[in-house]
Design an enzyme around this catalytic site. Structure first.
Site, short mmCIF file in Angstrom:
data_model
loop_
_atom_site.label_atom_id
_atom_site.label_comp_id
_atom_site.label_asym_id
_atom_site.label_seq_id
_atom_site.Cartn_x
_atom_site.Cartn_y
_atom_site.Cartn_z
N GLY A 11 0.82 -1.21 0.00
CA GLY A 11 0.00 0.00 0.00
C GLY A 11 0.85 1.26 0.00
N ALA A 12 1.86 1.28 -0.85
CA ALA A 12 2.86 2.35 -0.80
C ALA A 12 2.68 3.44 -1.84
CB ALA A 12 4.25 1.74 -0.95
N SER A 141 -3.10 1.13 14.15
CA SER A 141 -3.76 2.42 14.34
C SER A 141 -4.11 2.58 15.82
CB SER A 141 -5.04 2.50 13.50
OG SER A 141 -5.83 3.62 13.88
N TYR A 154 -12.70 -1.73 11.35
CA TYR A 154 -11.34 -1.20 11.27
C TYR A 154 -10.59 -1.42 12.58
CZ TYR A 154 -7.65 2.24 10.16
OH TYR A 154 -6.45 2.88 9.92
N LYS A 158 -7.25 -3.71 13.17
CA LYS A 158 -6.03 -3.10 13.65
C LYS A 158 -5.61 -3.66 15.00
CE LYS A 158 -5.19 -0.33 10.19
NZ LYS A 158 -4.02 -0.55 9.31
#
Length: 247
Positions: A11-12, A141, A154, A158
């Site tokens: 995901g860069a 996160s 989410y 995480k």
């Protein structure tokens, strides 16, 4: 950090992943820039790295599937070299209150944000064990630490990263491999940029540092955890959040 190490950042093509890829390249790493949809954005990241004298190549792959992750690792290994640093950063949001959340919103987020970490880490671990060196970093996160309304999917994903990476750290610590987690707080990216202004103000009021974070703040933490200086640090969660979740 030893120059020439091969780093894969998932995901860069934008946001935090972009910042980490550029920062690792700045320390002499050969960087594989993974993307799923935006080839042009990934190539832009590679262009920045090359213009600064670094080495980078873009690799399209859906790391939310075992096949996609395995194929990605094979391609990077063949074209750049054996992966020594893995940064699991790929992630999405599909926010909704739990009572309204669709099964697809739950499944998509868990698959992209958590299963991808499992698939990519599993795909590189044998090579790292053989080499007796490895740096595994997963981007979680603060939502995984304290939860967040409207983000049950989410936050669950995480939080799951924390347990998984701690388990991996215990399994491979004796093999010269470290595994750590970075838990960013409110970082100014495309993902947070779409939030309503009142939500942004509310977030800022909870940050003792008095400012939002930047991708560079997270990238600095990733560079340190990937370095030789962090060889005795494993199984840890580093919150990069301006003090938002201090205990």
């Amino acid at each position: 950090m030893s120059a020439g190490r091969v780093a894969l950042v998932t995901g860069a093509s934008r946001g935090i992943g972009r910042g980490i890829a550029i920062a690792l390249a700045g320390k002499g790493c050969k960087v594989a820039v993974n993307y799923q949809k935006s080839a042009s954005a990934a190539e832009d990241v590679c262009g920045i790295i090359r213009s600064n004298g670094g080495t980078a190549a873009a690799f399209g792959a859906d790391v939310s599937s075992a096949e996609g992750a395995a194929s990605l690792v094979e391609s990077v290994t063949r074209e750049i070299g054996a992966i020594e640093i893995l940064v699991n950063n790929a992630g999405i949001t599909r926010d909704n209150l739990l009572m309204r959340m669709k099964g697809s919103e739950w499944d998509d987020v868990l698959r992209t944000n958590l299963s991808s970490v499992y698939y990519c880490t599993q795909a590189v671990i044998r090579g790292m064990i053989k080499a007796k060196f490895g740096r595994i970093i997963a981007v979680s996160s603060v939502s995984g630490l304290v939860g967040n309304a409207g983000q049950a999917n989410y936050s669950a994903a995480k939080a799951g990263i924390l347990g998984m990476i701690k388990s991996v750290a215990r399994e491979v610590a004796s093999r010269g491999i470290t595994a750590n987690v970075i838990a960013p707080g409110y970082i100014e990216t495309d993902m947070t940029g779409i939030l309503p202004e009142d939500a942004k103000r509310a977030a800022l009021s909870q940050i003792p540092a008095g400012r939002y974070g930047s991708p560079d703040d997270v990238a600095s933490a990733a560079v340190f955890l990937a370095s030789d200086e962090a060889a005795y640090i494993t199984g840890q969660v580093l919150a990069v959040d301006g003090g938002m979740t201090m205990m």
